[in-house]
Design an enzyme around this catalytic site. Structure first.
Site, PDB file in Angstrom:
ATOM      1  N   HIS A 150       0.839  -1.201   0.000  1.00  0.00           N
ATOM      2  CA  HIS A 150       0.000   0.000   0.000  1.00  0.00           C
ATOM      3  C   HIS A 150       0.869   1.245   0.000  1.00  0.00           C
ATOM      4  CE1 HIS A 150       0.627  -0.591   4.430  1.00  0.00           C
ATOM      5  NE2 HIS A 150       0.727   0.739   4.405  1.00  0.00           N
ATOM      6  N   HIS A 196      -6.675  -1.833   3.684  1.00  0.00           N
ATOM      7  CA  HIS A 196      -6.423  -0.594   2.945  1.00  0.00           C
ATOM      8  C   HIS A 196      -5.429  -0.842   1.822  1.00  0.00           C
ATOM      9  CE1 HIS A 196      -2.988  -0.737   5.597  1.00  0.00           C
ATOM     10  NE2 HIS A 196      -2.493   0.415   5.177  1.00  0.00           N
ATOM     11  N   HIS A 210       4.863   7.147   3.389  1.00  0.00           N
ATOM     12  CA  HIS A 210       5.614   5.907   3.189  1.00  0.00           C
ATOM     13  C   HIS A 210       4.939   5.064   2.123  1.00  0.00           C
ATOM     14  CE1 HIS A 210       2.563   4.424   6.147  1.00  0.00           C
ATOM     15  NE2 HIS A 210       2.652   3.305   5.451  1.00  0.00           N
ATOM     16  N   HIS A 242      -0.712  -1.511  14.553  1.00  0.00           N
ATOM     17  CA  HIS A 242      -1.634  -0.390  14.407  1.00  0.00           C
ATOM     18  C   HIS A 242      -2.965  -0.727  15.084  1.00  0.00           C
ATOM     19  CE1 HIS A 242       0.994   1.503  11.519  1.00  0.00           C
ATOM     20  NE2 HIS A 242       0.880   0.513  10.645  1.00  0.00           N
ATOM     21  N   TYR A 251       8.825   0.358  10.617  1.00  0.00           N
ATOM     22  CA  TYR A 251       9.137   1.520   9.790  1.00  0.00           C
ATOM     23  C   TYR A 251      10.626   1.815   9.821  1.00  0.00           C
ATOM     24  CZ  TYR A 251       4.171   2.764   9.529  1.00  0.00           C
ATOM     25  OH  TYR A 251       2.824   2.758   9.287  1.00  0.00           O
ATOM     26  N   GLU A 261       7.836   0.777   4.899  1.00  0.00           N
ATOM     27  CA  GLU A 261       7.169  -0.014   5.933  1.00  0.00           C
ATOM     28  C   GLU A 261       7.136  -1.469   5.498  1.00  0.00           C
ATOM     29  OE1 GLU A 261       2.906  -0.361   8.354  1.00  0.00           O
ATOM     30  OE2 GLU A 261       2.951   0.603   6.397  1.00  0.00           O
TER      31      GLU A 261
END
Length: 303
Positions: A150, A196, A210, A242, A251, A261
């Site tokens: 992503h 996502h 990122h 998260h 990260y 990431e």
């Protein structure tokens, strides 16, 4: 008419050879082509010609990103829809922008980010045979994630970009952080039914926060952190999780300043489900569930 997933990102790098060495030896991507100012790379389980393009320019950051569509006709349909909404669209023929790149349309988001829809990128295959393959190739280098996952961007008006993607490109909002005044601080959107495929957080227009690679599990995050330390790569955030997306993450930065990431986990999205909302007071938990804090460095990006 279907947008499938994130296809590729093109990032700026002021030192092309240094960046190529990092993405090849530390990340473990495979170089598939180059010209005088660009290097094209893919992950081991990706079949298309490239998913990351390194372009030599004086600064780091994002030049453009692309999503893959199902059929060639999808480009015509989305171009008509965008132009009807007053959005300028540029079309590229196959191989016009880069060898192996496919046919595409390119346009700007309200935040100024250059987005592309692409069809027919050259298929070069992954590193496994098509008959009786092992689960993973032997002799992989570095972290060796199987694919890109992503992209996370910054925008002055998150809500405007969110509406653009949902109204014109059929993305679905999965999660958001709302300020006490109702202002949309951050949003997460999908087309692939995962948690996502793209996200936005309040910040400068055209900013890259990122881009992320997928790994298969928590142990892979630990191994990725080991590889970073071994190669002297600065880890920004140790393996954690998260709240938003329920994913686990690590990260760190490439040697020229682009944030990477490694991501795993998350959930499968029911298209009929309502978006999850995080309040401003719980923004820390949304971003880093265990610590509950987002430091200023994590929110600082460059266009």
């Amino acid at each position: 008419m279907t947008i499938l997933r994130l296809s590729h990102v093109e990032i700026r790098v002021p030192d092309l050879e240094l960046a190529t060495a990092y993405y090849s030896e530390v990340i473990g991507m495979i170089e598939t082509g180059r010209d005088s100012s660009r290097v094209f790379l893919k992950c081991w389980d990706e079949h298309q010609h490239h998913s990351v393009v390194l372009t030599m320019e004086p600064t780091h950051g994002l030049n453009h990103f692309g999503f893959k569509v199902t059929d060639a006709e999808d480009l015509d349909l989305y171009q008509d829809r965008l132009e009807a909404a007053g959005v300028a669209v540029r079309r590229y023929a196959a191989d016009e922008w880069a060898p192996g790149h496919g046919t595409s349309i390119r346009f700007a988001l309200p935040s100024g980010h250059e987005m592309e829809l692409v069809y027919g990128m050259q298929q070069v295959g992954n590193l496994l045979p098509q008959t009786n393959p092992p689960p993973r190739p032997m002799g992989l280098v570095g972290i060796a994630p199987p694919r890109v996952d992503h992209i996370f961007l910054t925008a002055e008006e998150v809500d405007t970009n969110t509406r653009f993607l949902t109204e014109h490109l059929d993305f679905r909002l999965t999660e958001q952080i709302l300020g006490d005044d109702g202002y949309q601080i951050a949003s997460w959107l999908e087309v692939s039914h995962r948690s996502h495929d793209i996200a936005f957080i309040t910040g400068p227009n055209q900013g890259l926060h990122h881009f992320a690679y997928w790994v298969d599990g928590w142990n892979d995050l630990r191994n990725a952190a080991d590889a970073c330390v071994y190669h002297g790569v600065n880890i920004e955030t140790n393996p954690t999780r998260h709240g938003a997306t329920r994913g686990q993450c690590l990260y760190f930065f490439d040697p020229v300043g682009n944030r990477n990431e490694m991501f795993t986990g998350g959930y499968w999205v029911d298209p009929g489900a309502d978006p999850i909302t995080w309040t401003e007071s719980e923004m820390g938990r949304a971003m880093f569930y265990f610590d509950g804090v987002v430091n200023q460095q994590f929110l600082t990006v460059h266009s």
